[in-house]
Every structure is written in structure tokens, then in C-alpha cells.
Scaffold this active site. Structure first.
Site, mmCIF file in Angstrom:
data_model
loop_
_atom_site.group_PDB
_atom_site.id
_atom_site.type_symbol
_atom_site.label_atom_id
_atom_site.label_comp_id
_atom_site.label_asym_id
_atom_site.label_seq_id
_atom_site.Cartn_x
_atom_site.Cartn_y
_atom_site.Cartn_z
ATOM 1 N N TYR A 89 0.841 -1.203 0.000
ATOM 2 C CA TYR A 89 0.000 0.000 0.000
ATOM 3 C C TYR A 89 0.874 1.249 0.000
ATOM 4 O O TYR A 89 0.598 2.210 -0.740
ATOM 5 C CB TYR A 89 -0.912 -0.019 1.225
ATOM 6 C CG TYR A 89 -1.834 1.178 1.351
ATOM 7 C CD1 TYR A 89 -3.008 1.248 0.600
ATOM 8 C CD2 TYR A 89 -1.545 2.216 2.224
ATOM 9 C CE1 TYR A 89 -3.858 2.336 0.725
ATOM 10 C CE2 TYR A 89 -2.392 3.304 2.359
ATOM 11 C CZ TYR A 89 -3.549 3.360 1.607
ATOM 12 O OH TYR A 89 -4.398 4.445 1.730
ATOM 13 N N LYS A 122 0.892 4.430 -2.657
ATOM 14 C CA LYS A 122 0.646 5.809 -2.252
ATOM 15 C C LYS A 122 1.866 6.694 -2.483
ATOM 16 O O LYS A 122 1.734 7.893 -2.774
ATOM 17 C CB LYS A 122 0.199 5.858 -0.790
ATOM 18 C CG LYS A 122 -1.219 5.363 -0.562
ATOM 19 C CD LYS A 122 -2.226 6.217 -1.326
ATOM 20 C CE LYS A 122 -3.664 5.813 -1.021
ATOM 21 N NZ LYS A 122 -4.646 6.668 -1.734
#
Length: 236
Positions: A143, A147
Site C-alpha cells: 500500500y 501511495k
């Protein structure tokens, strides 16, 4: 950026932060708010216009551009979180899915809607990012990669779209009280507070908004003698 009388598209607007952003746009006086979701029937907020939008679908993106030629604010909010370390056996497969939604989706939408924003005076693009764009923690590895890529994309968009007077806002935050992180035991910010911070930053002409204390602490820690992103030092 004046929210009143604007035309807003929020991706992933059927729940959580996306729903809160759509609601905040209505309260701020937006003329029309489009709520993007893979299943438009899942959009239940009164006053918005549901639109079918899977951010990984080129066909859905093209249809949205045709449906909203008067767009003035694009909010790239849709995202997924798997809780996967970069060394997990399925990390490559999982990371591809997170990149598709968290990075390639916002990139494709930003490119597709840039001409409409230009034609409508410049407008604004908001990318919902995370404090995890700057650091990795256990179970956030893939993740964080997605990002971090989205943060770099946001900075690139700000440069590329400056000539057409498009404001590009990076919204960073820690954990929010949403379904995505419901199983994580940590302090969480209410989505409504995050949405308010985003629109306040837009109206103030800002390029970046750090929504909560933990995010401000993380960013400050990037410039520490041992950058926060390096993790804890190894024992001697």
C-alpha cells in the site's frame, strides 16, 4: 478554488471518505456532485448524481468524461488497502491491484479530465494520499508503494497543469474511521473532518493539506537526522 457553484466528481463515493467528501461538497454549495462507484446503486447520499466509475476501467473513465464536460473539481479518492508486506508470497499480485486502483486510476482520470478542467477555467484536482506515502510499516508495504507513487504523480501533475491554472491538492492523512481500516486498533479521524480539511485547503489555494497530528509528525520526521522513513536503527 471556489466550491460554490462548482461541478465535482468524487471517486469511491459510495461510502467512507468519498461519501463524506461528496456530502461536504453539497454543503459548500457545489452546483452538482457526481458520486462515482463501481456499482452506482450503492450510492445512497441524497442530492448527488451516481455515475458508474471503476477507476481501473478505461471505458468507464471515457464515459465519465463524456458525461461531465463541465467538471471543475476532480477528487481522486477511490482506493484499496490489502495489509500486505512487500516480501509476502503474493506481494507482486497484490501490489499490482493496489497500483491499478491507487496510482494508475488517478493518473488516468487526471489525464482524461485535464482538458475539461482547462476549458472550465482551470479548476482543481485532489488526490487523496496518506502519511503512508512517506513511510512503510508492518503490513503496509505494498500500500505504501502505491501511495508513494501517487504522491509523486500528484507533484508531477502540479507542475504539468500549472499553465492551465489547475490547482492540484495533495491530501495526506493517517488512519480514518472507515471500513478500510476497521480492524486496526489506532486513533482515527472522522471522515467528515478530513473532508472539511480538504475543502478548506482548496478554498485557501493550498497545494498540500496534512489532516491530522500524526501526519504532521510523520512529515516533520522525514527531515530528522535519521529520517523517519528509515525505521528504527538496528541494535549494535
Amino acid at each position: 478554488m471556489n466550491i460554490k457553484d462548482s461541478v465535482v466528481l468524487v471517486t469511491g463515493a459510495n461510502r467512507g471518505l468519498g461519501k463524506a467528501i461528496a456530502e461536504a461538497a453539497l454543503k459548500a454549495g457545489a452546483r452538482k456532485v457526481y458520486a462515482g462507484a463501481r456499482d452506482p446503486a450503492s450510492v445512497t447520499l441524497p442530492g448527488v448524481t451516481p455515475i458508474k466509475l471503476d477507476v481501473t476501467s478505461a471505458a468507464d473513465i471515457a464515459a465519465a468524461v463524456q458525461a461531465i464536460p463541465d467538471l471543475t473539481i476532480l477528487v481522486n479518492n477511490a482506493g484499496i488497502f490489502s495489509g500486505t508486506d512487500v516480501t509476502a508470497p503474493d506481494a507482486l499480485r497484490v501490489m499490482q491491484k493496489e497500483l491499478d486502483t491507487n496510482f494508475f486510476g488517478p493518473m488516468a482520470l487526471s489525464q482524461a479530465f485535464a482538458p475539461a478542467l482547462k476549458n472550465n477555467g482551470g479548476g482543481a484536482t485532489v488526490n487523496v494520499l496518506s502519511a503512508l506515502a512517506w513511510i512503510s510499516m508492518p503490513a503496509t508495504g505494498t500500500y505504501s508503494v502505491s501511495k508513494a507513487a501517487a504522491w509523486a504523480l500528484t507533484n508531477g501533475l502540479r507542475i504539468d497543469l500549472a499553465a492551465q491554472n489547475t490547482q492540484v491538492l495533495a491530501a495526506h492523512m493517517g488512519y480514518m474511521d472507515t471500513d478500510m481500516v476497521a480492524t486496526i486498533d489506532a486513533p482515527k479521524t472522522a471522515p467528515a473532518d478530513v473532508a472539511l480539511a480538504i475543502f478548506t485547503a482548496l478554498q485557501n489555494g493550498e497545494d498540500e493539506v496534512l489532516v491530522d497530528d500524526i501526519t504532521r509528525q510523520v512529515k516533520q520526521g522525514l527531515g530528522a537526522p535519521r529520517g523517519l522513513y528509515l525505521g528504527e536503527p538496528k541494535a549494535a
